[in-house]
Design a protein around this motif. Sequence first.
Motif, PDB file in Angstrom:
ATOM      1  N   LEU A  77       0.713  -1.274   0.067  1.00 27.61           N
ATOM      2  CA  LEU A  77      -0.122  -0.029  -0.020  1.00 27.61           C
ATOM      3  C   LEU A  77       0.804   1.331  -0.020  1.00 27.61           C
ATOM      4  O   LEU A  77       0.469   2.450   0.007  1.00 27.61           O
ATOM      5  N   PHE A  78       2.016   1.228   0.009  1.00 28.50           N
ATOM      6  CA  PHE A  78       3.131   2.236   0.021  1.00 28.50           C
ATOM      7  C   PHE A  78       3.223   2.873  -1.317  1.00 28.50           C
ATOM      8  O   PHE A  78       3.175   2.094  -2.316  1.00 28.50           O
ATOM      9  N   PRO A  79       2.934   4.218  -1.518  1.00 32.34           N
ATOM     10  CA  PRO A  79       3.382   4.716  -2.989  1.00 32.34           C
ATOM     11  C   PRO A  79       4.710   4.510  -3.213  1.00 32.34           C
ATOM     12  O   PRO A  79       5.801   4.559  -2.430  1.00 32.34           O
ATOM     13  N   SER A  80       5.047   4.582  -4.609  1.00 35.36           N
ATOM     14  CA  SER A  80       6.485   4.628  -5.221  1.00 35.36           C
ATOM     15  C   SER A  80       7.290   6.022  -4.512  1.00 35.36           C
ATOM     16  O   SER A  80       6.656   6.973  -4.725  1.00 35.36           O
TER      17      SER A  80
ATOM     18  N   VAL B 144      -6.096   3.066   1.009  1.00 34.51           N
ATOM     19  CA  VAL B 144      -5.285   2.445   1.787  1.00 34.51           C
ATOM     20  C   VAL B 144      -6.370   2.187   3.227  1.00 34.51           C
ATOM     21  O   VAL B 144      -6.348   1.187   3.678  1.00 34.51           O
ATOM     22  N   ALA B 145      -7.011   3.116   3.662  1.00 32.06           N
ATOM     23  CA  ALA B 145      -8.082   2.941   4.637  1.00 32.06           C
ATOM     24  C   ALA B 145      -8.963   1.976   4.416  1.00 32.06           C
ATOM     25  O   ALA B 145      -9.318   1.034   5.505  1.00 32.06           O
TER      26      ALA B 145
ATOM     27  N   GLY C 115      -3.435   9.481   6.975  1.00 28.04           N
ATOM     28  CA  GLY C 115      -3.233   8.721   5.657  1.00 28.04           C
ATOM     29  C   GLY C 115      -3.630   7.378   5.594  1.00 28.04           C
ATOM     30  O   GLY C 115      -3.781   6.889   4.420  1.00 28.04           O
ATOM     31  N   ILE C 116      -4.094   6.756   6.778  1.00 28.40           N
ATOM     32  CA  ILE C 116      -4.328   5.287   6.751  1.00 28.40           C
ATOM     33  C   ILE C 116      -5.923   5.184   7.258  1.00 28.40           C
ATOM     34  O   ILE C 116      -6.188   4.018   7.071  1.00 28.40           O
ATOM     35  N   VAL C 117      -6.485   6.004   7.699  1.00 26.65           N
ATOM     36  CA  VAL C 117      -7.961   5.944   8.333  1.00 26.65           C
ATOM     37  C   VAL C 117      -8.667   7.103   7.440  1.00 26.65           C
ATOM     38  O   VAL C 117      -8.471   7.899   7.042  1.00 26.65           O
ATOM     39  N   ASP C 118     -10.064   6.456   7.426  1.00 23.05           N
ATOM     40  CA  ASP C 118     -10.990   7.446   6.950  1.00 23.05           C
ATOM     41  C   ASP C 118     -11.899   8.234   7.952  1.00 23.05           C
ATOM     42  O   ASP C 118     -12.821   8.756   7.366  1.00 23.05           O
TER      43      ASP C 118
END
Length: 443
Positions: free
Chosen positions: A106-109, A346-347, A268-271
């Motif tokens: 799930l990490f961006p490049s 991601v979330a 960034g990982i939760v909505d």
Amino acid sequence: MLGEYRIEGRRASDIAASVERAVGAGELQPGEVLPPLRELAVYLEVNPNTVAAAYRTLRDRGVIETAGRRGSRVRPRPASTSREALRVQVPPGVRDASDGNPDPALFPSLEQALAEAAARNARRPVLYGMPAVDEDLAALARSAFDDDGVAEGPVAVASGSLDAIERVLAAHLRPGDAVAVEDPGWGSLLDLIPALGLRPVPVGVDDEGPLPERLAPALAEGVRAVVVTDRAQNPTGAAISRPRAAELRTLLSGHPDVLLIEDDHGHGIVDLPLHSLSGTTDHWVLVRSTAKAYGPDLRLAVFTGDAVTIDRVRGRQRLGPGWVSHLLQDVVAHLWRTSALDPPTVAGAYGERRDALVRALEERGVRARGRSGMNVWVPVPDETGAVARLLHSGWAVAPGARFRLHSPPGIRITVSGLTADDIVPLADAVAAATGVGEARRYE
């Protein structure tokens, strides 16, 4: 005096070293009570102030803890022993759901961001005397804080959340001060507090964050600081709701001299929306790390707070590392500016795995918690037994002792590495390991 062991020394440094050697050698056991100050002074034929200085040194080093009239005792876990030592050794063939790591898929490049950072450095190398915080990064961070309703304040940068929190605590507190912390809570923070010579005061949490009825007595007893996790609380997944934030703000407003630290590592990982407590007290900070969303090796956290606190932290930082690498700052600024990460996606990925596991456990009669983030917390009657039985079944989970002070036993399951096919067998294994009985399915 203390059984077979004899404390020695005429100077405070020698007395402290004598006790520390004994603790390290196992001759003084965790929880063992040290002699009263005046009694030891008489025994050593020194001034009581000398013993008091030695005890202060030991407390500052995290070797002993003091409890007023109840005296001083060896800490149950010396500062040199991290809670990370409680991690499970994962044998070959066992699935690891214990490490708390995010999903690298799930990490961006980082490739383009690193290339642009290198190019910018070639055009304008960072040299001594230049501003510690990149202007673009600060502007992007402040804009995001504004969008989330975080109180106005300058922006600073540290090498991760724990680095920022340590610097903020050191800017205001002194050894012996009490700090209210979530229980269960982040193991690294629970290690850091006593390592700084501070005293942790546990505050219970539910799915909506710290419990006001538990925080109120801690504030009344005079804690100097409060540390809370806004979202994706580790290990329970709690997230502060709007009603809970209102209750906590009301409580804290009655104690304006208390230092408030908010950890929003879930950004960034939760909505779930942020319901910040910022600005409720005179001194406060809110910290956002890039570790969970962009990768743990991207060692950077941005934080904002009141002007006095940020100024103190920046000043002390200048005397130490000086600044966080501008190459890293440029990388993060590029990732934010180009929206390299899609937080809803991601979330959603973490939420799908987490919610599926919680549902499967509940269908089997196992109570579980996991409102946000990448972890699920399962209360268990026998923590050690549950971890061992799960390991035997092919699953490694984290023992709750890594995250607890006085809260009941539990285990933490990290969902990052799970697939849809893992949910049912893992839930079955947890149900069996926790003694719930035969698994129950609802079609």
